[in-house]
Design a protein around this motif. Structure first.
Motif, PDB file in Angstrom:
ATOM      1  N   ALA A  74       0.799 -60.003 -52.430  1.00 50.41           N
ATOM      2  CA  ALA A  74      -0.437 -59.799 -53.189  1.00 50.41           C
ATOM      3  C   ALA A  74      -1.309 -61.058 -53.133  1.00 50.41           C
ATOM      4  O   ALA A  74      -2.522 -60.979 -52.912  1.00 50.41           O
ATOM      5  CB  ALA A  74      -0.122 -59.426 -54.639  1.00 50.41           C
ATOM      6  N   TRP A  75      -0.689 -62.230 -53.317  1.00 51.01           N
ATOM      7  CA  TRP A  75      -1.431 -63.489 -53.221  1.00 51.01           C
ATOM      8  C   TRP A  75      -2.008 -63.650 -51.816  1.00 51.01           C
ATOM      9  O   TRP A  75      -3.177 -63.957 -51.638  1.00 51.01           O
ATOM     10  CB  TRP A  75      -0.530 -64.681 -53.568  1.00 51.01           C
ATOM     11  CG  TRP A  75      -1.221 -65.992 -53.403  1.00 51.01           C
ATOM     12  CD1 TRP A  75      -1.995 -66.623 -54.339  1.00 51.01           C
ATOM     13  CD2 TRP A  75      -1.252 -66.815 -52.233  1.00 51.01           C
ATOM     14  NE1 TRP A  75      -2.499 -67.793 -53.810  1.00 51.01           N
ATOM     15  CE2 TRP A  75      -2.054 -67.939 -52.521  1.00 51.01           C
ATOM     16  CE3 TRP A  75      -0.683 -66.717 -50.967  1.00 51.01           C
ATOM     17  CZ2 TRP A  75      -2.295 -68.955 -51.605  1.00 51.01           C
ATOM     18  CZ3 TRP A  75      -0.910 -67.733 -50.044  1.00 51.01           C
ATOM     19  CH2 TRP A  75      -1.716 -68.831 -50.366  1.00 51.01           C
ATOM     20  N   GLY A  76      -1.185 -63.423 -50.801  1.00 48.97           N
ATOM     21  CA  GLY A  76      -1.626 -63.574 -49.414  1.00 48.97           C
ATOM     22  C   GLY A  76      -2.736 -62.605 -49.045  1.00 48.97           C
ATOM     23  O   GLY A  76      -3.701 -62.976 -48.373  1.00 48.97           O
ATOM     24  N   SER A  77      -2.623 -61.367 -49.486  1.00 48.62           N
ATOM     25  CA  SER A  77      -3.660 -60.375 -49.196  1.00 48.62           C
ATOM     26  C   SER A  77      -4.980 -60.768 -49.831  1.00 48.62           C
ATOM     27  O   SER A  77      -6.046 -60.659 -49.215  1.00 48.62           O
ATOM     28  CB  SER A  77      -3.229 -58.996 -49.697  1.00 48.62           C
ATOM     29  OG  SER A  77      -2.126 -58.530 -48.961  1.00 48.62           O
ATOM     30  N   SER A  78      -4.930 -61.243 -51.078  1.00 48.82           N
ATOM     31  CA  SER A  78      -6.135 -61.680 -51.781  1.00 48.82           C
ATOM     32  C   SER A  78      -6.781 -62.867 -51.053  1.00 48.82           C
ATOM     33  O   SER A  78      -8.002 -62.905 -50.880  1.00 48.82           O
ATOM     34  CB  SER A  78      -5.768 -62.059 -53.218  1.00 48.82           C
ATOM     35  OG  SER A  78      -6.871 -62.616 -53.878  1.00 48.82           O
ATOM     36  N   LEU A  79      -5.972 -63.815 -50.602  1.00 50.00           N
ATOM     37  CA  LEU A  79      -6.494 -64.977 -49.888  1.00 50.00           C
ATOM     38  C   LEU A  79      -7.146 -64.560 -48.573  1.00 50.00           C
ATOM     39  O   LEU A  79      -8.252 -64.988 -48.251  1.00 50.00           O
ATOM     40  CB  LEU A  79      -5.372 -65.986 -49.613  1.00 50.00           C
ATOM     41  CG  LEU A  79      -5.827 -67.221 -48.849  1.00 50.00           C
ATOM     42  CD1 LEU A  79      -6.646 -68.129 -49.754  1.00 50.00           C
ATOM     43  CD2 LEU A  79      -4.634 -67.955 -48.285  1.00 50.00           C
ATOM     44  N   ASP A 105       1.756 -54.025 -36.698  1.00 49.12           N
ATOM     45  CA  ASP A 105       1.067 -53.187 -35.738  1.00 49.12           C
ATOM     46  C   ASP A 105       1.714 -53.241 -34.359  1.00 49.12           C
ATOM     47  O   ASP A 105       1.875 -52.233 -33.705  1.00 49.12           O
ATOM     48  CB  ASP A 105      -0.415 -53.583 -35.621  1.00 49.12           C
ATOM     49  CG  ASP A 105      -1.188 -53.300 -36.896  1.00 49.12           C
ATOM     50  OD1 ASP A 105      -0.701 -52.504 -37.717  1.00 49.12           O
ATOM     51  OD2 ASP A 105      -2.271 -53.879 -37.059  1.00 49.12           O
ATOM     52  N   VAL A 106       2.141 -54.422 -33.943  1.00 46.80           N
ATOM     53  CA  VAL A 106       2.782 -54.581 -32.639  1.00 46.80           C
ATOM     54  C   VAL A 106       4.126 -53.864 -32.619  1.00 46.80           C
ATOM     55  O   VAL A 106       4.450 -53.148 -31.689  1.00 46.80           O
ATOM     56  CB  VAL A 106       2.963 -56.087 -32.297  1.00 46.80           C
ATOM     57  CG1 VAL A 106       3.873 -56.265 -31.104  1.00 46.80           C
ATOM     58  CG2 VAL A 106       1.608 -56.723 -32.043  1.00 46.80           C
ATOM     59  N   GLU A 163      -2.649 -62.707 -31.665  1.00 45.93           N
ATOM     60  CA  GLU A 163      -3.285 -62.081 -32.816  1.00 45.93           C
ATOM     61  C   GLU A 163      -3.002 -62.920 -34.048  1.00 45.93           C
ATOM     62  O   GLU A 163      -1.878 -63.309 -34.301  1.00 45.93           O
ATOM     63  CB  GLU A 163      -2.722 -60.671 -33.014  1.00 45.93           C
ATOM     64  CG  GLU A 163      -3.076 -59.758 -31.889  1.00 45.93           C
ATOM     65  CD  GLU A 163      -3.805 -58.535 -32.390  1.00 45.93           C
ATOM     66  OE1 GLU A 163      -4.059 -58.420 -33.583  1.00 45.93           O
ATOM     67  OE2 GLU A 163      -4.111 -57.698 -31.551  1.00 45.93           O
ATOM     68  N   GLY A 164      -4.034 -63.220 -34.798  1.00 51.99           N
ATOM     69  CA  GLY A 164      -3.865 -63.982 -36.015  1.00 51.99           C
ATOM     70  C   GLY A 164      -3.853 -65.475 -35.817  1.00 51.99           C
ATOM     71  O   GLY A 164      -3.705 -66.210 -36.769  1.00 51.99           O
ATOM     72  N   TRP A 200       0.507 -61.117 -41.241  1.00 51.75           N
ATOM     73  CA  TRP A 200       1.700 -60.306 -41.041  1.00 51.75           C
ATOM     74  C   TRP A 200       1.365 -58.876 -40.623  1.00 51.75           C
ATOM     75  O   TRP A 200       2.199 -58.182 -40.086  1.00 51.75           O
ATOM     76  CB  TRP A 200       2.581 -60.313 -42.284  1.00 51.75           C
ATOM     77  CG  TRP A 200       1.889 -59.782 -43.510  1.00 51.75           C
ATOM     78  CD1 TRP A 200       1.796 -58.478 -43.900  1.00 51.75           C
ATOM     79  CD2 TRP A 200       1.176 -60.550 -44.477  1.00 51.75           C
ATOM     80  NE1 TRP A 200       1.068 -58.380 -45.061  1.00 51.75           N
ATOM     81  CE2 TRP A 200       0.684 -59.640 -45.443  1.00 51.75           C
ATOM     82  CE3 TRP A 200       0.912 -61.908 -44.636  1.00 51.75           C
ATOM     83  CZ2 TRP A 200      -0.070 -60.048 -46.541  1.00 51.75           C
ATOM     84  CZ3 TRP A 200       0.164 -62.317 -45.736  1.00 51.75           C
ATOM     85  CH2 TRP A 200      -0.314 -61.394 -46.668  1.00 51.75           C
ATOM     86  N   SER A 201       0.135 -58.428 -40.818  1.00 47.69           N
ATOM     87  CA  SER A 201      -0.212 -57.053 -40.430  1.00 47.69           C
ATOM     88  C   SER A 201      -0.231 -56.893 -38.917  1.00 47.69           C
ATOM     89  O   SER A 201       0.085 -55.821 -38.401  1.00 47.69           O
ATOM     90  CB  SER A 201      -1.550 -56.628 -41.037  1.00 47.69           C
ATOM     91  OG  SER A 201      -2.605 -57.396 -40.503  1.00 47.69           O
TER      92      SER A 201
END
Length: 155
Positions: free
Chosen positions: A127-132, A147-148, A14-15, A142-143
């Motif tokens: 916040a920076w990573g989420s926006s990107l 979840d895992v 995942e990811g 990282w989500s």
């Protein structure tokens, strides 16, 4: 090893980045590769434009995964390059063309202000990573980890 199935993009976890192409070379790859072997790999956009090359692969040291690839574009002989962070999951390694593909237009990458070699963003900032990730229409890397681990709590 058998050839890679070109009809179905594969993701190692995942990811992770997808892999497409018909063949593999001798030795490691494309499933497991040295990060340095991906330096200077060109990046092609969804509209077919070569927008630059991978200059760095950024690791999430605590999480034990690849966070971002850094695209270097523009400039001349390394001077005046603009850098762009791309979520690792937004890339597809094309083993036939020996490039990365990204599902975003060249104009969209060019309109991202990016950063320069002396002024990197705080890549560990959520916040920076989420926006990107939102800019590239991807879930933050990282989500999947959260979840895992939550799923494991239910056992």
């Amino acid at each position: 090893m058998s050839p890679v199935d070109v009809t179905t993009p594969r993701s190692g976890s995942e990811g992770g980045a997808n892999i497409v192409g018909s063949g593999v070379g001798e030795g490691p790859g494309p499933e497991v590769m040295a990060a340095s072997s991906l330096d200077d790999t060109k990046v092609i956009t969804s509209d077919g434009e070569d927008v630059g090359k991978i200059s760095e692969i950024m690791l999430d040291v605590r999480g034990g995964r690849i966070a971002y690839a850094v695209l270097s574009s523009g400039g001349f002989l390394g001077m005046g390059n603009t850098l762009h962070a791309i979520p690792w999951s937004a890339l597809t390694l094309d083993t036939d063309e020996k490039c990365f593909r990204v599902d975003i237009t060249a104009e969209r990458i060019k309109s991202d202000p990016g950063f320069d070699k002396d002024h990197w963003p705080a890549m560990a900032d959520a916040a920076w990573g989420s926006s990107l990730h939102e800019y590239y229409n991807r879930n933050p890397y990282w989500s999947a980890t959260r979840d895992v681990s939550r799923a494991g709590d239910d056992l």
